[in-house]
Design an enzyme around this catalytic site. Structure first.
Site, PDB file in Angstrom:
ATOM      1  N   PRO A   2      43.814 -14.973  29.826  1.00 24.24           N
ATOM      2  CA  PRO A   2      43.426 -16.297  30.269  1.00 24.24           C
ATOM      3  C   PRO A   2      42.504 -16.389  31.471  1.00 24.24           C
ATOM      4  CG  PRO A   2      45.782 -15.897  30.624  1.00 24.24           C
ATOM      5  CD  PRO A   2      45.132 -14.613  30.329  1.00 24.24           C
ATOM      6  N   GLU A   3      41.308 -16.878  31.217  1.00 24.04           N
ATOM      7  CA  GLU A   3      40.428 -17.403  32.245  1.00 24.04           C
ATOM      8  C   GLU A   3      39.984 -18.751  31.706  1.00 24.04           C
ATOM      9  OE1 GLU A   3      37.644 -14.746  34.063  1.00 24.04           O
ATOM     10  OE2 GLU A   3      38.716 -12.987  33.388  1.00 24.04           O
ATOM     11  N   LYS A  58      41.649 -23.132  35.187  1.00 22.82           N
ATOM     12  CA  LYS A  58      42.663 -22.525  34.315  1.00 22.82           C
ATOM     13  C   LYS A  58      43.920 -23.374  34.230  1.00 22.82           C
ATOM     14  CE  LYS A  58      41.003 -18.303  36.465  1.00 22.82           C
ATOM     15  NZ  LYS A  58      41.366 -17.228  37.410  1.00 22.82           N
ATOM     16  N   ARG A 239      40.617  -7.438  43.682  1.00 23.26           N
ATOM     17  CA  ARG A 239      40.598  -7.096  42.261  1.00 23.26           C
ATOM     18  C   ARG A 239      39.633  -5.952  41.992  1.00 23.26           C
ATOM     19  NH1 ARG A 239      44.741 -10.010  40.436  1.00 23.26           N
ATOM     20  NH2 ARG A 239      43.918  -9.690  38.357  1.00 23.26           N
TER      21      ARG A 239
END
Length: 250
Positions: A2-3, A58, A239
């Site tokens: 999910p983005e 999102k 990240r």
DNA sequence: AGCATTGTTTCACA
DNA sequence: TTGTGAAACAATGC
């Protein structure tokens, strides 16, 4: 999964259940449904119908009939919305609605970092990455000393960009993820916004962020699909980040 | 075994 | 006070 592109596809799934009467709610997962106690969401939604499905970045939410409670949903790191599918194994359905027609909407999430909540609060969520206008994008993204990628990932600055979409977009725009966000010229910010919109549109149409031109090469052994240079790798904005040191110089 | 993971929130620190 | 970065959260897959 999910983005923003995956969240938009999930929103389309919610669209499919609008108008159906809710006859049962599974809100037993106290982590996914926090801070609600089991039965709270069930009590609020049983007998009602979802009437509209929305998304910002999102974050997903649905309004209910007669101005009833709003149901907020988030896919977390690995969630998806299943409609009229068989229940997932191993309790991977962390939250579910059952409808009078026998159908079902489930938040299927192996990692359990998704959320289902009543009356979600979007005060700290920035404008949607697919909708933000040029002037707002320049003002919000093009400031601060943080690396450009960290700025893109900050959902309070603009919402919807995740780790993969950020790498894809920066590669398309030929911008280094390490550049201080405030160092970008207005023209560079405009180009970045164009690349972002194009990447989002493409990903929604093709089915997700990994349909990008860069993402499939995003690997320790990966090479730039444009020039063949070995990809650089580092942690930026918390990240793992891959980029082409030639196409995306500092 | 150990490490990494497409996300968000909280906390510590400058 | 504001901005930034790391840790925590949960669970799975390589």
């Amino acid at each position: 999964m999910p983005e923003l592109p995956e969240a938009e596809r999930a929103r389309l799934q919610i669209d499919r259940v609008l108008g159906r009467e809710i006859v049962a709610v599974d809100d037993r997962d106290t982590y996914v449904c926090r801070p609600h106690a089991p039965g709270e969401i069930e009590h609020a939604l049983t007998g009602r119908r979802l009437v509209s499905a929305h998304r910002r970045g999102k974050f997903l939410w649905a309004e209910t009939d007669d101005g009833g409670p709003i149901l907020g949903l988030h896919l977390g790191m690995a969630g998806r919305i299943d409609v009229d599918e068989e229940p997932a194994p191993r309790n991977w359905d962390r939250f579910a609605l059952t409808f009078a027609d026998g159908g079902r909407l489930a938040l299927r999430d192996k990692r359990r970092l998704g959320r289902a909540v009543l009356e979600p609060d979007f005060v700290h969520v920035g404008p949607d990455a697919a909708e933000i206008d040029r002037a707002t994008f320049r003002a919000r993204v093009g400031r601060g000393g943080a690396p450009l990628k960290a700025r893109l990932l900050d959902q309070g600055v603009l919402s919807g960009v995740g780790n993969l979409l950020a790498d894809e977009t920066l590669w398309q725009a030929r911008l280094s993820p390490r550049r201080p966000a405030g160092s970008l010229a207005p023209e560079e910010l405009d180009a970045l916004r164009r690349a972002l919109r194009a990447a989002i549109r493409s990903a929604i149409r093709l089915g997700g962020v990994h349909t990008g031109a860069f993402i499939p090469h995003r690997d320790r052994e990966g090479r730039c699909p444009r020039c063949g240079t070995a990809l650089a790798r580092d942690t930026i904005g918390g990240r793992t980040t891959y980029w082409c040191p030639v196409c995306q110089p500092d």
